[in-house]
Design an enzyme around this catalytic site. Structure first.
Site, PDB file in Angstrom:
ATOM      1  N   GLY A 225     -11.502 -12.056   6.895  1.00  0.00           N
ATOM      2  CA  GLY A 225     -10.068 -11.853   6.649  1.00  0.00           C
ATOM      3  C   GLY A 225      -9.611 -12.488   5.353  1.00  0.00           C
TER       4      GLY A 225
ATOM      5  N   THR B 122      -1.229  -4.047   2.290  1.00  0.00           N
ATOM      6  CA  THR B 122      -2.466  -4.739   1.937  1.00  0.00           C
ATOM      7  C   THR B 122      -3.641  -3.802   1.735  1.00  0.00           C
ATOM      8  OG1 THR B 122      -2.956  -4.913   4.278  1.00  0.00           O
ATOM      9  CG2 THR B 122      -1.834  -6.783   3.272  1.00  0.00           C
TER      10      THR B 122
ATOM     11  N   GLY C 140       5.676  -7.935   3.981  1.00  0.00           N
ATOM     12  CA  GLY C 140       6.229  -8.739   5.057  1.00  0.00           C
ATOM     13  C   GLY C 140       6.036 -10.214   4.723  1.00  0.00           C
TER      14      GLY C 140
ATOM     15  N   ILE D 188       0.911  -3.315   5.903  1.00  0.00           N
ATOM     16  CA  ILE D 188       2.144  -3.794   5.257  1.00  0.00           C
ATOM     17  C   ILE D 188       2.029  -3.747   3.737  1.00  0.00           C
ATOM     18  CG2 ILE D 188       2.823  -5.172   7.234  1.00  0.00           C
ATOM     19  CD1 ILE D 188       1.774  -7.671   5.799  1.00  0.00           C
TER      20      ILE D 188
ATOM     21  N   ASN E  55     -13.484  -3.463   1.418  1.00  0.00           N
ATOM     22  CA  ASN E  55     -13.103  -2.672   0.254  1.00  0.00           C
ATOM     23  C   ASN E  55     -12.914  -3.608  -0.939  1.00  0.00           C
ATOM     24  OD1 ASN E  55     -11.725  -1.184  -1.731  1.00  0.00           O
ATOM     25  ND2 ASN E  55     -10.796   0.155  -0.192  1.00  0.00           N
ATOM     26  N   PRO E  56     -13.949  -3.725  -1.783  1.00  0.00           N
ATOM     27  CA  PRO E  56     -13.910  -4.716  -2.860  1.00  0.00           C
ATOM     28  C   PRO E  56     -12.705  -4.543  -3.791  1.00  0.00           C
ATOM     29  CG  PRO E  56     -16.062  -3.647  -2.758  1.00  0.00           C
ATOM     30  CD  PRO E  56     -15.186  -2.938  -1.780  1.00  0.00           C
TER      31      PRO E  56
ATOM     32  N   GLY F 264      -6.748 -12.100   3.751  1.00  0.00           N
ATOM     33  CA  GLY F 264      -5.315 -11.876   3.532  1.00  0.00           C
ATOM     34  C   GLY F 264      -4.587 -12.952   2.756  1.00  0.00           C
ATOM     35  N   GLU F 265      -4.622 -14.180   3.233  1.00  0.00           N
ATOM     36  CA  GLU F 265      -3.719 -15.194   2.692  1.00  0.00           C
ATOM     37  C   GLU F 265      -4.398 -16.264   1.857  1.00  0.00           C
ATOM     38  OE1 GLU F 265      -0.490 -16.008   6.008  1.00  0.00           O
ATOM     39  OE2 GLU F 265      -2.376 -15.392   6.871  1.00  0.00           O
TER      40      GLU F 265
ATOM     41  N   ARG G  79     -17.636 -10.605   5.067  1.00  0.00           N
ATOM     42  CA  ARG G  79     -18.010  -9.305   4.506  1.00  0.00           C
ATOM     43  C   ARG G  79     -16.766  -8.599   3.978  1.00  0.00           C
ATOM     44  NH1 ARG G  79     -20.087  -4.742   7.752  1.00  0.00           N
ATOM     45  NH2 ARG G  79     -21.321  -3.363   6.418  1.00  0.00           N
TER      46      ARG G  79
HETATM   47 MO1  MOS Z   1       1.055 -14.159   7.579  1.00  0.00          MO
HETATM   48  S1  MOS Z   1       2.337 -15.466   6.605  1.00  0.00           S
HETATM   49  O1  MOS Z   1       0.380 -14.983   8.901  1.00  0.00           O
HETATM   50  O2  MOS Z   1       2.058 -12.874   8.076  1.00  0.00           O
END
Ligand code: MOS
Length: 710
Positions: A672, A481, A252, A479, A602-603, A674-675, A599
């Protein structure tokens, strides 16, 4: 490795005798085998009886209005069931939008004859098959009166105005002008970044149908609950009469956080033609009719004492926006958090143009913002004749530099030192254009960032089943990840049982309110809700009730009652490049990133996520850019041949790893990941290109024609 002790009381091993704690253990994706064997089902794969297909027709002009639509050739085309345009489309609520950005004109599809940008959907052709719908769409004759369009972005545009402030007000700390005047060294430069697309592998696709009063949808998205809520508002239905589901999502990257045109149009079609209707956007339509990251223009002013202590940080950014919907590309966020300074001033302006709506793309705000701020920091180090790493060490704030609030855990310096050690930064000659290998110019560069973190209220339902398993239900979505796998681990530890006793249900708005796979806060927000529900369920089970027993818990109160302080992830990124001055080719040879992301559940997957993010950062530095034609106002490179991003051969050895970190205000210690991997990479590479060549690149991407030397 993350070695923090279990935050939950007790460990899985002690209580169940079945397994070690799942959190912290590397694991491959639970759905991995299904994905590589083709069994996993994406939104366009689900068989539905009596399915009809919709094909979108998009505007060929960038501003003006529709004067006529002649559907006769389309209606005579084989298999065509009907055409929807602004004359027969169901009316929708003009106030529908999102909680952050208010009413959203992007949702007002087929409501009037106005065209606000090239690629705006003007009709949907519905037919028995996808091919017949496309063939019918080709035959639709749409006439327009064209008005002059404006796609020329500049910060001084007459229509420029302040952006929304939902993500925080401008910073106004101290006297910026006075501190700049008192500074021994000043940098005052502007940086520009192009529009970019999310470029998820799976195009946007939705199926909608009515089951009695209930509107059902299967949609490729990042937010089943949020999107069901938006859909309900848009079509004037109670939320209990709307259900949005999805099993797998093929990426996404921000572009599927909101209600997309595919689901709106499929809903209209099923309402009109009383058939389940699937709308699968083409790749070109994803580029033209969904959303993009905006172009930005950012002026950064830094002032420092001779020893590198910052007195002034000024960051004034402008970004483009469509005339139809608001958005906040918060480029100035890290200027408020990363470094101490006596004066800090930020401004964030929008420039409305005839372009597609801008929305979240891979680290919105911080990706372009860190390019500007961290390039400017490198320029300051250059003018101070100082190691850019030392400059960053010298400006570590004790508390939030603008807010004055304490930080929860701040491990920026640890990222810097660990990254520098791994990269071999020590002993670098900081002067540019000093290293050569044959005809190649070699350079190294670094940059860092902070990344906002929190948790958003969500609810989870856990059922203790008679067979000893636990059904864990939350309207989360994976999505790609690895969120599903991470939630398995969190549930296993929270319930103090082995992994094999967890049955996870996600991807269904009917489960209850839950945050989206967005803002890097999906797993963190959902994990908290699972922890809360597990805690409440275990308490109930103590009295030995008859099974099954179900508990639903919501985290709103716990989240709202956290102490008032600043929470961020951090990173430091180091890059080595080889530049061929004869061809302008920049090859990234090495990337090292160190991340403080709380923390790590999942490394294996977090490293994968961070590595992927760094590849996106490389792509942003060197390749990605939307090119729009001034004459037609349309995007020229609306396909994967013309829109370049990094592929395997562009990617060097990447070393992405995390440092010891723990978020005290989160029950799992998470932040988090993620980005943040995407952020800071472009500046590190641009700084390395300067170090190699002596030329500053203040405009992304660093294309061949901008690097080539005569
Ligand atoms: Mo992310 S670009 O906050 O889905």
């Amino acid at each position: 490795m993350n070695t923090h002790p279990q935050v939950l009381d007790g460990t899985g091993a002690e209580i169940s005798g079945l397994s070690a704690p799942a959190i912290g253990t590397p694991r491959t994706r639970v759905e991995g085998r299904d994905k590589v064997s083709g069994k996993a089902r994406y939104a366009g794969d689900i068989p539905i009886e009596r399915l009809a297909h919709g094909a979108v027709v998009t505007a060929t002009i960038a501003s003006g209005r529709i004067t006529a639509i002649d559907p006769s050739a389309t209606l005579a085309s084989p298999g065509v069931i009907g055409v929807i345009d602004h004359r027969n489309a169901p009316r929708v609520d003009p106030e529908a939008g999102s909680p952050f950005f208010g009413p959203d004109g992007q949702l007002q599809l087929l409501q009037d004859d106005q065209i606000a940008h090239g690629g705006w959907p003007v009709a949907l052709v519905v037919a028995e098959t996808h091919e017949q719908a496309r063939a019918g769409a080709e035959r639709l004759r749409v006439s327009y009166v064209e008005q002059p369009h404006d796609i020329a972005f500049s910060p001084g545009h007459p229509a420029a105005r302040p952006a929304l402030s939902a993500f925080g007000p401008d910073a106004n700390k101290g006297d910026l002008d006075a501190e700049l005047a008192a500074s021994a060294v000043v940098v005052d430069e502007s940086y520009t970044t192009p529009a970019q697309h999310a470029c998820a592998m799976e195009p946007h696709v939705a199926t909608a149908w009515l089951e009695g009063a209930v509107l059902r949808g299967i949609d490729s998205n990042q937010a089943p609950y949020g999107i069901a809520a938006q859909l309900a508002t848009l079509f004037g239905k109670p939320l209990s009469d709307v259900r949005v589901q999805v099993e797998q999502v093929g990426g996404g990257f921000g572009s599927k956080t909101g209600l997309g045109p595919q689901l709106i149009l499929a809903t209209m079609a099923t309402m009109l033609f009383h058939r389940p209707v699937r709308v699968a956007l083409t790749r070109e339509e994803v580029f033209l009719a969904t959303s993009a990251r905006p172009r930005t223009d950012q002026r950064v002013r830094l002032g420092a004492d001779r020893d590198g202590r910052l007195r002034a940080i000024g960051h004034e950014a402008a970004f483009e926006i469509s005339g139809k919907s608001e958005f906040i590309e918060n480029c100035v966020e890290i200027a408020k958090t990363l470094y101490a300074a006596d004066a800090i001033r930020t401004r964030l302006n929008v420039v409305p143009l005839n372009i597609l709506p801008v929305a979240s793309v891979r680290a919105p705000g911080t990706a372009p913002g860190s390019f500007a701020l961290e390039s400017a920091m490198d320029e300051l180090a250059e003018r101070l004749d100082m190691d850019p790493l030392d400059l960053r060490r010298r400006n570590e704030p004790e508390v939030g530099p603008v807010s004055g609030l304490p930080f929860t855990s701040r491990n920026f310096q640890l990222c810097l030192s660990e990254g520098a050690r791994q990269f071999g930064w020590a002993g670098r000659d900081h002067r540019p254009r000093r290293r050569r290998e044959g005809h190649l110019l070699i350079g190294t560069g670094m940059a860092g960032t902070s990344f906002f973190t929190t948790a958003f209220p969500s609810s989870a339902t856990i059922t203790a089943e008679q067979d000893g398993t636990f059904t864990v239900a939350i309207a989360a979505i994976d999505i790609g990840t690895g969120a599903r796998t991470a939630l398995h681990a969190i549930a296993a530890d929270a319930l103090r049982v082995g992994w094999d006793r967890i049955r996870l249900r996600i991807g269904d708005s009917a489960i209850g309110p839950a945050w989206q796979a967005g803002g890097s806060l999906g797993t963190t927000s959902w994990g908290w809700a699972i922890v809360a529900a597990a805690r409440d369920l275990l308490e109930q089970l103590e009295s030995g009730p008859a099974l099954p027993v179900s508990v639903t818990s919501d985290t709103t109160e716990e989240i709202m009652s956290r102490p008032h302080r600043e929470r961020h992830s951090y990173s430091a990124v180091f890059a080595e490049v080889a530049v061929d001055p004869a061809t302008g080719e920049v090859r990234v040879r090495r990337l090292v990133g160190r991340f403080a992301v709380g923390r790590v559940v999942n490394p294996l997957m977090v490293r994968s996520q961070l590595t992927g993010g760094m590849i996106m950062g490389l792509s942003i530095a060197l390749q990605e850019e939307v090119v729009r034609d001034e004459v037609s106002g349309r995007q020229v490179n609306a396909d994967f041949a013309g829109y370049h991003f990094a592929a395997n051969a562009d990617v060097p050895f990447i070393d992405a790893d995390f440092v010891e970190d723990h978020e005290p205000d989160d029950p799992l210690g998470m932040k988090g990941p993620g980005e943040i991997g995407t952020v800071a990479v472009a500046a590190a590479i641009a700084n390395a290109v300067w170090h190699a060549t002596g030329k500053r690149h203040r405009e992304l991407p660093i294309r061949l024609d901008r690097v080539i030397e005569d």
